[in-house]
Design a protein around this motif. Structure first.
Motif, PDB file in Angstrom:
ATOM      1  N   LEU A 101       0.840  -1.194   0.000  1.00  0.00           N
ATOM      2  CA  LEU A 101       0.000   0.000   0.000  1.00  0.00           C
ATOM      3  C   LEU A 101       0.876   1.245   0.000  1.00  0.00           C
ATOM      4  CD1 LEU A 101      -2.460  -1.044   2.861  1.00  0.00           C
ATOM      5  CD2 LEU A 101      -2.864  -1.203   0.396  1.00  0.00           C
ATOM      6  N   ASN A 103       0.251   4.896   0.998  1.00  0.00           N
ATOM      7  CA  ASN A 103      -0.711   5.783   1.646  1.00  0.00           C
ATOM      8  C   ASN A 103      -0.176   7.200   1.819  1.00  0.00           C
ATOM      9  OD1 ASN A 103      -2.547   3.679   1.960  1.00  0.00           O
ATOM     10  ND2 ASN A 103      -1.660   3.061   3.905  1.00  0.00           N
ATOM     11  N   LEU A 106      -2.633  10.190   1.298  1.00  0.00           N
ATOM     12  CA  LEU A 106      -3.901  10.179   2.033  1.00  0.00           C
ATOM     13  C   LEU A 106      -3.799  10.968   3.330  1.00  0.00           C
ATOM     14  CD1 LEU A 106      -4.793   6.398   1.631  1.00  0.00           C
ATOM     15  CD2 LEU A 106      -5.564   8.318   0.226  1.00  0.00           C
ATOM     16  N   GLU A 110      -7.509   7.948   6.958  1.00  0.00           N
ATOM     17  CA  GLU A 110      -7.608   7.011   5.832  1.00  0.00           C
ATOM     18  C   GLU A 110      -6.460   6.001   5.762  1.00  0.00           C
ATOM     19  OE1 GLU A 110      -9.620   5.129   2.877  1.00  0.00           O
ATOM     20  OE2 GLU A 110     -10.347   6.705   4.190  1.00  0.00           O
ATOM     21  N   PRO A 111      -5.180   6.383   5.996  1.00  0.00           N
ATOM     22  CA  PRO A 111      -4.126   5.363   5.960  1.00  0.00           C
ATOM     23  C   PRO A 111      -4.361   4.239   6.976  1.00  0.00           C
ATOM     24  CG  PRO A 111      -3.156   7.536   5.828  1.00  0.00           C
ATOM     25  CD  PRO A 111      -4.615   7.733   6.129  1.00  0.00           C
ATOM     26  N   ARG A 114      -7.243   1.980   5.758  1.00  0.00           N
ATOM     27  CA  ARG A 114      -6.819   1.093   4.659  1.00  0.00           C
ATOM     28  C   ARG A 114      -5.916  -0.026   5.157  1.00  0.00           C
ATOM     29  NH1 ARG A 114      -4.094   3.506  -0.261  1.00  0.00           N
ATOM     30  NH2 ARG A 114      -4.587   1.473  -1.105  1.00  0.00           N
ATOM     31  N   ILE A 115      -4.978   0.302   6.046  1.00  0.00           N
ATOM     32  CA  ILE A 115      -4.045  -0.714   6.542  1.00  0.00           C
ATOM     33  C   ILE A 115      -4.783  -1.767   7.362  1.00  0.00           C
ATOM     34  CG2 ILE A 115      -2.091  -1.107   8.096  1.00  0.00           C
ATOM     35  CD1 ILE A 115      -1.038   1.680   7.109  1.00  0.00           C
ATOM     36  N   ALA A 117      -7.951  -2.614   7.180  1.00  0.00           N
ATOM     37  CA  ALA A 117      -8.801  -3.407   6.285  1.00  0.00           C
ATOM     38  C   ALA A 117      -7.974  -4.440   5.520  1.00  0.00           C
ATOM     39  CB  ALA A 117      -9.547  -2.491   5.317  1.00  0.00           C
ATOM     40  N   ALA A 118      -6.823  -4.012   5.020  1.00  0.00           N
ATOM     41  CA  ALA A 118      -5.951  -4.938   4.277  1.00  0.00           C
ATOM     42  C   ALA A 118      -5.373  -5.995   5.207  1.00  0.00           C
ATOM     43  CB  ALA A 118      -4.840  -4.166   3.575  1.00  0.00           C
ATOM     44  N   ALA A 130       3.377  -0.918   3.883  1.00  0.00           N
ATOM     45  CA  ALA A 130       2.693   0.347   3.643  1.00  0.00           C
ATOM     46  C   ALA A 130       3.691   1.487   3.727  1.00  0.00           C
ATOM     47  CB  ALA A 130       1.575   0.551   4.661  1.00  0.00           C
TER      48      ALA A 130
END
Length: 168
Positions: A101, A103, A106, A110-111, A114-115, A117-118, A130
């Motif tokens: 990722l 990020n 962002l 948001e970072p 996203r982290i 969720a991944a 990331a």
């Protein structure tokens, strides 16, 4: 822990002089991993970018009478310490990241979103990497709560934080 040498340029500044060459000469004398503690009559904001280009992060604090103390710490030392700690903790056998990722563009949170969720999609023992603009201090407790292990540090230029997360 970083060892610092002290450079007090307040007398030069009070006399109307320019201390930049003194600071750069002190920088040349530093041993590998050693930092610089600077004392100045003002917050030396223009110096921060110069030192970042040379691989140093800074932490500043005001003193009495409008004077400042600034610690310049070599960024490589943070990465080397993280790598050493990782090797001792069994991090050296981590697989290549299954997810990568970037990020850096962002805005928070948001970072972190996203982290997480991944990371939740990783299989047992898989990793993700990331890239971020800053150290994700609020992310670390969330990862630990979920049982993930992580390793991170700033790149030598101090502009990017590289994070690797491993699923339990």
């Amino acid at each position: 822990m970083t060892d610092y040498i002290d450079v007090d340029v307040r007398p030069i500044l009070r006399a109307g002089g320019e201390p930049f060459s003194v600071i750069m000469a002190a920088l040349q004398r530093l041993a590998p991993g050693q930092g610089l503690r600077l004392y100045a009559t003002f917050k030396p904001v223009p110096l921060f970018a110069v030192m970042a280009d040379k691989g140093y992060a800074y932490a500043d604090r005001p003193l009495e009478h409008g004077e400042w103390e600034v610690l310049f710490t070599p960024v490589e030392t943070e990465l080397e310490q993280a790598s050493s700690a990782a090797a001792g903790a069994g991090f050296d056998d981590w697989p290549e990241p299954a997810v990568k990722l970037d990020n850096r563009d962002l805005e928070p949170p948001e970072p972190m979103v996203r982290i997480l969720a991944a990371a939740d999609q990783l299989g047992p023992g898989e990793t993700l990497s990331a890239l971020l603009r800053r150290e994700p201090v609020f992310l670390f407790p969330q990862l630990e709560k979920r049982g993930f292990r992580w390793l991170g540090g700033f790149t030598p230029d101090g502009a990017t934080y590289e994070l690797t997360v491993r699923a339990p």
